[in-house]
Scaffold this motif. Structure first.
Motif, short mmCIF file in Angstrom:
data_model
loop_
_atom_site.label_atom_id
_atom_site.label_comp_id
_atom_site.label_asym_id
_atom_site.label_seq_id
_atom_site.Cartn_x
_atom_site.Cartn_y
_atom_site.Cartn_z
N LYS A 173 1.46 62.46 -80.75
CA LYS A 173 1.28 61.05 -80.43
C LYS A 173 0.07 60.79 -79.52
CE LYS A 173 6.07 59.64 -80.96
NZ LYS A 173 7.24 59.04 -80.31
N VAL A 174 -0.61 61.86 -79.11
CA VAL A 174 -1.74 61.72 -78.19
C VAL A 174 -3.04 61.93 -78.95
CG1 VAL A 174 -2.81 62.59 -76.08
CG2 VAL A 174 -0.31 62.55 -76.28
N SER A 175 -3.93 60.92 -78.88
CA SER A 175 -5.24 61.02 -79.53
C SER A 175 -6.19 61.81 -78.65
CB SER A 175 -5.82 59.64 -79.79
OG SER A 175 -4.99 58.93 -80.69
N VAL A 176 -7.00 62.66 -79.29
CA VAL A 176 -7.93 63.52 -78.57
C VAL A 176 -9.30 63.46 -79.25
CG1 VAL A 176 -8.44 65.91 -77.89
CG2 VAL A 176 -6.07 65.11 -77.92
N GLU A 177 -10.35 63.35 -78.45
CA GLU A 177 -11.72 63.47 -78.95
C GLU A 177 -12.35 64.69 -78.31
OE1 GLU A 177 -13.62 59.73 -78.00
OE2 GLU A 177 -12.90 58.83 -79.85
N VAL A 178 -13.12 65.46 -79.09
CA VAL A 178 -13.74 66.69 -78.59
C VAL A 178 -15.26 66.56 -78.75
CG1 VAL A 178 -13.85 69.19 -78.81
CG2 VAL A 178 -11.71 68.00 -79.32
N TYR A 179 -15.98 66.81 -77.65
CA TYR A 179 -17.43 66.70 -77.65
C TYR A 179 -18.07 68.00 -77.19
CZ TYR A 179 -16.68 61.70 -78.12
OH TYR A 179 -16.29 60.46 -78.57
N ASN A 180 -19.21 68.31 -77.79
CA ASN A 180 -19.96 69.52 -77.48
C ASN A 180 -21.20 69.16 -76.67
OD1 ASN A 180 -21.24 71.98 -77.44
ND2 ASN A 180 -21.38 72.21 -79.66
N GLN A 181 -21.27 69.66 -75.45
CA GLN A 181 -22.45 69.47 -74.60
C GLN A 181 -23.25 70.77 -74.50
OE1 GLN A 181 -22.17 67.40 -70.61
NE2 GLN A 181 -22.93 69.38 -69.92
N SER A 182 -22.83 71.80 -75.24
CA SER A 182 -23.49 73.10 -75.15
C SER A 182 -24.48 73.30 -76.29
CB SER A 182 -22.45 74.22 -75.20
OG SER A 182 -21.97 74.37 -76.52
N ASN A 183 -25.12 74.44 -76.30
CA ASN A 183 -26.02 74.82 -77.40
C ASN A 183 -25.30 75.60 -78.48
OD1 ASN A 183 -28.22 73.63 -76.11
ND2 ASN A 183 -28.70 75.50 -74.98
N VAL A 240 -6.22 65.18 -83.11
CA VAL A 240 -7.67 65.09 -82.88
C VAL A 240 -8.22 64.01 -83.81
CG1 VAL A 240 -9.86 66.32 -82.94
CG2 VAL A 240 -7.79 67.50 -82.17
N VAL A 241 -8.83 62.99 -83.19
CA VAL A 241 -9.34 61.85 -83.97
C VAL A 241 -10.86 61.81 -84.06
CG1 VAL A 241 -7.30 60.43 -83.51
CG2 VAL A 241 -9.25 60.33 -81.93
N GLY A 242 -11.54 62.74 -83.38
CA GLY A 242 -12.99 62.75 -83.46
C GLY A 242 -13.61 63.93 -82.77
N GLU A 243 -14.80 64.28 -83.25
CA GLU A 243 -15.58 65.36 -82.63
C GLU A 243 -17.04 65.04 -82.82
OE1 GLU A 243 -15.69 68.87 -85.74
OE2 GLU A 243 -13.63 68.16 -85.45
N ASP A 244 -17.85 65.37 -81.82
CA ASP A 244 -19.27 65.04 -81.89
C ASP A 244 -19.99 65.78 -80.77
OD1 ASP A 244 -21.63 63.85 -82.70
OD2 ASP A 244 -20.89 61.80 -82.54
N ASN A 245 -21.27 65.48 -80.60
CA ASN A 245 -22.06 66.03 -79.51
C ASN A 245 -22.01 65.07 -78.33
OD1 ASN A 245 -22.94 68.38 -80.84
ND2 ASN A 245 -24.50 67.20 -81.92
N TRP A 246 -22.22 65.57 -77.12
CA TRP A 246 -22.20 64.77 -75.90
C TRP A 246 -23.50 64.96 -75.16
CZ3 TRP A 246 -18.73 61.32 -73.98
CH2 TRP A 246 -18.87 60.95 -72.65
N MET A 247 -24.10 63.87 -74.78
CA MET A 247 -25.32 63.91 -73.97
C MET A 247 -24.91 63.53 -72.55
SD MET A 247 -27.57 64.92 -75.84
CE MET A 247 -28.44 64.92 -77.35
N THR A 296 -10.23 63.07 -73.64
CA THR A 296 -11.58 63.45 -74.04
C THR A 296 -11.88 64.84 -73.53
OG1 THR A 296 -12.28 61.13 -73.87
CG2 THR A 296 -14.01 62.80 -73.92
N VAL A 297 -12.27 65.72 -74.44
CA VAL A 297 -12.63 67.09 -74.09
C VAL A 297 -14.15 67.20 -74.18
CG1 VAL A 297 -12.39 69.53 -74.64
CG2 VAL A 297 -10.46 67.99 -75.01
N ILE A 298 -14.79 67.64 -73.10
CA ILE A 298 -16.24 67.88 -73.14
C ILE A 298 -16.46 69.37 -72.87
CG2 ILE A 298 -18.47 67.34 -72.12
CD1 ILE A 298 -17.42 64.55 -71.57
N LEU A 299 -17.14 70.00 -73.79
CA LEU A 299 -17.35 71.45 -73.75
C LEU A 299 -18.77 71.77 -73.30
CD1 LEU A 299 -15.63 72.04 -77.16
CD2 LEU A 299 -14.64 72.54 -74.92
N THR A 300 -18.88 72.68 -72.34
CA THR A 300 -20.19 73.12 -71.87
C THR A 300 -20.47 74.55 -72.30
OG1 THR A 300 -19.26 73.88 -69.78
CG2 THR A 300 -20.07 71.61 -69.86
N GLY A 301 -19.50 75.19 -72.89
CA GLY A 301 -19.63 76.56 -73.37
C GLY A 301 -18.37 76.99 -74.09
N ALA A 302 -18.42 78.15 -74.69
CA ALA A 302 -17.27 78.65 -75.45
C ALA A 302 -16.07 78.84 -74.53
CB ALA A 302 -17.65 79.97 -76.12
#
Length: 173
Positions: A86-96, A115-122, A166-172
């Motif tokens: 029941k919880v929506s999650v977005e995942v973003y990649n801020q790493s290389n 998970v309702v979305g994934e993309d890059n994060w600036m 919202t999940v923001i990833l800076t590395g593996a």
């Protein structure tokens, strides 16, 4: 006063018999040992007995009034488990790392998150972080635990949606 000789300061004192001195030394040693084993107070004794798997003696137990007060305390309510679906999650990649957001989104989906979305994060997030709206702190911590992310933080208004994690990833992970 010619016949009275006053002793010098080095000659004053009391001679104690050897058995009295020996008994005093033994008493001090026993007192130090008792203090060390009991921790210096009665409460420490109960903890040591409990750690050893025993129970405290009746002479150390609480009064009947204290026992009744403990019985009347309501048990703490155990929170219901988080319903991940029941919880929506977005995942973003801020790493290389190419495809990191997709990999982590797949991992979150595997354990039941929506998970309702994934993309890059600036931006400039310092480390992998799960952001949560104020009313979803428990869910945010659960997602962080599921993904192995140590840092959680309150969502940033204007940059993140207020109805999801919202999940923001800076590395593996």
């Amino acid at each position: 006063m010619t016949g009275c000789v006053r002793p010098s300061k080095g000659e004053r004192g009391v001679a104690l018999p050897t058995p009295v001195i020996a008994l005093s030394v033994v008493a001090v040693v026993v007192a130090v040992l008792v203090f060390w084993f009991t921790g210096g107070d009665g409460d420490g004794r109960d903890e040591k007995i409990a750690q050893a798997g025993g129970t405290p003696s009746a002479s150390v137990s609480a009064s009947p009034k204290a026992a009744k007060a403990e019985e009347k305390k309501p048990a703490k309510a155990v929170p219901s488990p988080v319903d991940r679906a029941k919880v929506s999650v977005e995942v973003y990649n801020q790493s290389n790392v190419v495809g990191l957001a997709g990999d982590v989104a797949a991992k979150a989906t595997t354990v039941g998150w929506n998970v309702v979305g994934e993309d890059n994060w600036m931006g400039s997030v310092p480390e992998n972080t799960v952001y949560y709206p104020s009313e979803m702190k428990r869910e945010g911590q659960q997602l962080a635990d599921d993904l192995g992310i140590k840092r959680t933080h309150l969502s940033v208004e204007g940059s993140m949606k207020g109805d999801r994690l919202t999940v923001i990833l800076t590395g593996a992970l």
